[in-house]
Design a protein around this motif. Sequence first.
Motif, PDB file in Angstrom:
ATOM      1  N   GLN A 268      -0.208  10.629  -3.350  1.00  0.00           N
ATOM      2  CA  GLN A 268      -0.799   9.824  -2.554  1.00  0.00           C
ATOM      3  C   GLN A 268       0.106   8.933  -1.718  1.00  0.00           C
ATOM      4  N   VAL A 269       0.714   8.249  -2.639  1.00  0.00           N
ATOM      5  CA  VAL A 269       1.603   7.012  -1.878  1.00  0.00           C
ATOM      6  C   VAL A 269       2.614   7.652  -1.255  1.00  0.00           C
ATOM      7  N   SER A 270       3.271   8.774  -1.497  1.00  0.00           N
ATOM      8  CA  SER A 270       4.261   9.300  -1.099  1.00  0.00           C
ATOM      9  C   SER A 270       3.934   9.906   0.436  1.00  0.00           C
ATOM     10  N   LEU A 271       2.583  10.061   0.655  1.00  0.00           N
ATOM     11  CA  LEU A 271       2.404  10.686   1.886  1.00  0.00           C
ATOM     12  C   LEU A 271       2.307   9.468   2.863  1.00  0.00           C
ATOM     13  N   GLY A 272       2.107   8.224   2.355  1.00  0.00           N
ATOM     14  CA  GLY A 272       2.015   7.149   3.381  1.00  0.00           C
ATOM     15  C   GLY A 272       3.294   6.609   4.094  1.00  0.00           C
ATOM     16  N   ASP A 273       3.119   5.334   4.813  1.00  0.00           N
ATOM     17  CA  ASP A 273       4.364   4.958   5.327  1.00  0.00           C
ATOM     18  C   ASP A 273       4.724   3.544   4.967  1.00  0.00           C
ATOM     19  N   LEU A 274       4.772   3.521   3.662  1.00  0.00           N
ATOM     20  CA  LEU A 274       5.347   1.962   2.982  1.00  0.00           C
ATOM     21  C   LEU A 274       6.713   1.961   3.215  1.00  0.00           C
TER      22      LEU A 274
END
Length: 313
Positions: A268-274
């Motif tokens: 889930q987090v890897s798909l974001g733009d953090l």
Amino acid sequence: MSKKNQLRKLSEFTSADHPVRRMRRLKERVIEFILFLAAASSVLVTVGIVGILVMESIPFFETVTLKEFLTDTEWTPLFENAHYGILPLINGTFLTTMIALIVAIPLGTIAAAFLSEYVRPGVREVLKPILEMLAAVPTVVYGYFALLFVTPLLQKVIPSLGGFNVLSAGLVMGVMIIPYVSSLSEDAMRSVPGHLREASFAVGASRMQTAFRVVIPAAFSGITSAYVLGISRAFGETMVVAIAAGMQPNLTLNPTEPAATITAFIVQVSLGDLPHGSIGFRSIYVAGLSLLILTLCFNIIGLWLRKKFQEKE
């Protein structure tokens, strides 16, 4: 050629300075070096992975205390009011794994006993590869199978069941890891000496009694390894839980509710733009390190159990 000359030529050939022997030694050393590199590469890769996880996790724990990480019941590192309690993710991971093992261990063990003790060798050579083909199916297919087929079936039995739930994900994960349990367990059962089976038949035991009271206990050290592999496989599963379980960190033991596992959160987090270096970005590595430690603990327990049963045998 005289016998003396033959002995002289033989001694020259067997001499350590002979070109043929020198070339043979050189080839052996090259092969040994290649084998050493192959063995060392796996160790170096593991050390590198652990090193990266630890180095990226240290700045996280400079902001979040270990007590908060282990005791907080909320995991919302991406929210404005962030919480960093890993318990909901560990709970979801354990819950899906337990459901999967409830399915995989009995069915896998029974399938292994059937293949090992009941079917003829020719039939076994056909059935075993077919069973192992389940492991070749992409996990994303299992995920959509759980979401679009298993969940609607369960909703007919449990009308209140939501579209995303732990139960369907766990059941499908159990089916997915059956080949891992059954294949290794069957190999362990077939390695049991035949005289144990013959002795069991000689005292009047049936085939089922022989399988479950003689063969399985004798092969239990190897079967334990199959169970540990199944647990590790369930712990590390990503796509099934990411698609079917809902990816909602939820501290609950109710399998009809949605939940998130450690691997699902990483996806889930890897798909974001953090931004790199942010606390949310570093939470990926902390979750990965937690999963690594949990898997390591289960492997250590499995090795201890295997050694204990081997000593009893």
